[in-house]
Write a protein that holds these residues in place. Structure first.
Motif, PDB file in Angstrom:
ATOM      1  N   ASP A 110      19.605  10.331  -3.387  1.00 23.32           N
ATOM      2  CA  ASP A 110      20.303  11.426  -4.070  1.00 23.32           C
ATOM      3  C   ASP A 110      21.731  11.546  -3.564  1.00 23.32           C
ATOM      4  O   ASP A 110      22.661  11.789  -4.337  1.00 23.32           O
ATOM      5  CB  ASP A 110      19.566  12.750  -3.842  1.00 23.32           C
ATOM      6  CG  ASP A 110      18.295  12.885  -4.668  1.00 23.32           C
ATOM      7  OD1 ASP A 110      18.031  12.012  -5.524  1.00 23.32           O
ATOM      8  OD2 ASP A 110      17.566  13.875  -4.455  1.00 23.32           O
ATOM      9  N   ARG A 120      20.467   9.676 -11.913  1.00 26.50           N
ATOM     10  CA  ARG A 120      19.416   8.687 -11.716  1.00 26.50           C
ATOM     11  C   ARG A 120      19.035   8.040 -13.054  1.00 26.50           C
ATOM     12  O   ARG A 120      18.651   6.871 -13.088  1.00 26.50           O
ATOM     13  CB  ARG A 120      18.207   9.320 -11.013  1.00 26.50           C
ATOM     14  CG  ARG A 120      17.257   8.269 -10.417  1.00 26.50           C
ATOM     15  CD  ARG A 120      16.280   8.882  -9.434  1.00 26.50           C
ATOM     16  NE  ARG A 120      16.928   9.465  -8.275  1.00 26.50           N
ATOM     17  CZ  ARG A 120      17.345   8.773  -7.211  1.00 26.50           C
ATOM     18  NH1 ARG A 120      17.172   7.458  -7.167  1.00 26.50           N
ATOM     19  NH2 ARG A 120      17.925   9.395  -6.196  1.00 26.50           N
ATOM     20  N   ASP A 121      19.125   8.785 -14.137  1.00 29.07           N
ATOM     21  CA  ASP A 121      18.879   8.191 -15.455  1.00 29.07           C
ATOM     22  C   ASP A 121      19.862   7.058 -15.720  1.00 29.07           C
ATOM     23  O   ASP A 121      19.487   5.998 -16.235  1.00 29.07           O
ATOM     24  CB  ASP A 121      18.991   9.251 -16.552  1.00 29.07           C
ATOM     25  CG  ASP A 121      17.817  10.221 -16.559  1.00 29.07           C
ATOM     26  OD1 ASP A 121      16.763   9.889 -15.984  1.00 29.07           O
ATOM     27  OD2 ASP A 121      17.970  11.314 -17.138  1.00 29.07           O
ATOM     28  N   SER A 169      14.903  11.520  -1.899  1.00 29.53           N
ATOM     29  CA  SER A 169      14.908  12.018  -3.264  1.00 29.53           C
ATOM     30  C   SER A 169      13.494  12.477  -3.596  1.00 29.53           C
ATOM     31  O   SER A 169      12.514  11.904  -3.112  1.00 29.53           O
ATOM     32  CB  SER A 169      15.347  10.935  -4.258  1.00 29.53           C
ATOM     33  OG  SER A 169      15.268  11.424  -5.580  1.00 29.53           O
ATOM     34  N   SER A 170      13.406  13.486  -4.460  1.00 24.89           N
ATOM     35  CA  SER A 170      12.094  13.920  -4.956  1.00 24.89           C
ATOM     36  C   SER A 170      11.756  13.263  -6.291  1.00 24.89           C
ATOM     37  O   SER A 170      10.661  13.455  -6.819  1.00 24.89           O
ATOM     38  CB  SER A 170      12.063  15.446  -5.116  1.00 24.89           C
ATOM     39  OG  SER A 170      13.054  15.861  -6.049  1.00 24.89           O
ATOM     40  N   ASP A 171      12.693  12.480  -6.821  1.00 24.89           N
ATOM     41  CA  ASP A 171      12.443  11.796  -8.097  1.00 24.89           C
ATOM     42  C   ASP A 171      11.403  10.693  -7.879  1.00 24.89           C
ATOM     43  O   ASP A 171      11.559   9.875  -6.965  1.00 24.89           O
ATOM     44  CB  ASP A 171      13.751  11.198  -8.621  1.00 24.89           C
ATOM     45  CG  ASP A 171      13.638  10.723 -10.055  1.00 24.89           C
ATOM     46  OD1 ASP A 171      12.844   9.791 -10.307  1.00 24.89           O
ATOM     47  OD2 ASP A 171      14.334  11.275 -10.927  1.00 24.89           O
ATOM     48  N   ARG A 173      10.907   8.013  -9.301  1.00 23.27           N
ATOM     49  CA  ARG A 173      11.405   6.643  -9.469  1.00 23.27           C
ATOM     50  C   ARG A 173      11.967   6.077  -8.176  1.00 23.27           C
ATOM     51  O   ARG A 173      12.027   4.860  -7.990  1.00 23.27           O
ATOM     52  CB  ARG A 173      12.488   6.616 -10.560  1.00 23.27           C
ATOM     53  CG  ARG A 173      11.954   6.852 -11.959  1.00 23.27           C
ATOM     54  CD  ARG A 173      13.067   7.040 -12.967  1.00 23.27           C
ATOM     55  NE  ARG A 173      13.762   8.309 -12.762  1.00 23.27           N
ATOM     56  CZ  ARG A 173      14.724   8.780 -13.551  1.00 23.27           C
ATOM     57  NH1 ARG A 173      15.108   8.061 -14.609  1.00 23.27           N
ATOM     58  NH2 ARG A 173      15.299   9.950 -13.312  1.00 23.27           N
TER      59      ARG A 173
END
Length: 204
Positions: A110, A120-121, A169-171, A173
């Motif tokens: 992040d 991130r996209d 990151s909490s994403d 991916r």
């Protein structure tokens, strides 16, 4: 002095032995340009944490010395044959850097995304590069700009991060961060520089 140089930092552990193996293999296979290897840090003023900053410091020192075709090789790299075709590719196209097999959404923290001002996209559509072996012709302004942005990112602390997930990151991916490699991937993505398969010039 040649305008072409192989760069490596072999700091601690087994890395110095790998560095000397790299040097010996290049010479064995007929490389006649310059090789700069450091077993401590490059002499220029540069932050020494994280250790991956040594790559950017090596590029900065080589550019300060007037080299224009700069190739980095990790201590795990060795030449298995003459590298003339590799050098010819860099001189013709201005660079060579391969794909790692991941995308930047998987390997940029992040903090790195925030530093470069991207989502991130967006990063999910960017190939992650492999900075174990790569080169640029910095006599070309577009590639000198890429290298200078990468060096500046190192000075700004953008190489920091764990190679484990580390809660960066909490994403879902995101898998792990790759320091200088993640930063270079995002820079190349922003400049629209396409990546070639790593195995075009390297073998595991």
């Amino acid at each position: 002095m040649s305008n072409t140089v192989f760069l490596n930092c072999g700091i601690g552990a087994w890395y110095a032995k790998g560095s000397e193996r790299l040097r010996a293999s290049l010479l064995q296979h007929g490389f006649t340009d310059d090789i700069l290897i450091w077993h401590s840090w490059p002499e220029i003023d540069f932050q020494r944490q994280p250790v991956y900053n040594c790559k950017a410091a090596a590029f900065q020192q080589a550019m300060n010395a007037g080299y224009t075709t700069l190739i980095w090789a990790d201590s795990s790299i060795a030449a298995r044959k003459n590298v003339a075709p590799f050098l010819a590719h860099i001189r013709e196209h201005g660079y060579w850097i391969g794909q790692s097999g991941h995308n930047a959404a998987q390997t940029a923290s992040d903090a790195q995304l925030q530093y470069f001002g991207v989502s991130r996209d967006w990063a999910a559509n960017v190939h992650e590069c492999a900075t174990g072996l790569f080169g640029f012709d910095v006599s070309r302004p577009e590639y000198r700009k890429v290298v200078e942005e990468w060096i500046r990112a190192a000075r700004d602390g953008a190489f920091k991060g764990s190679r484990h997930h580390g809660g960066q990151s909490s994403d879902p991916r995101f898998l792990f961060a790759r320091q200088d490699q993640s930063a270079m991937s995002l820079i190349l993505g922003k400049h629209g520089v396409p990546l070639k398969p790593f195995l075009n010039f390297a073998r595991f």
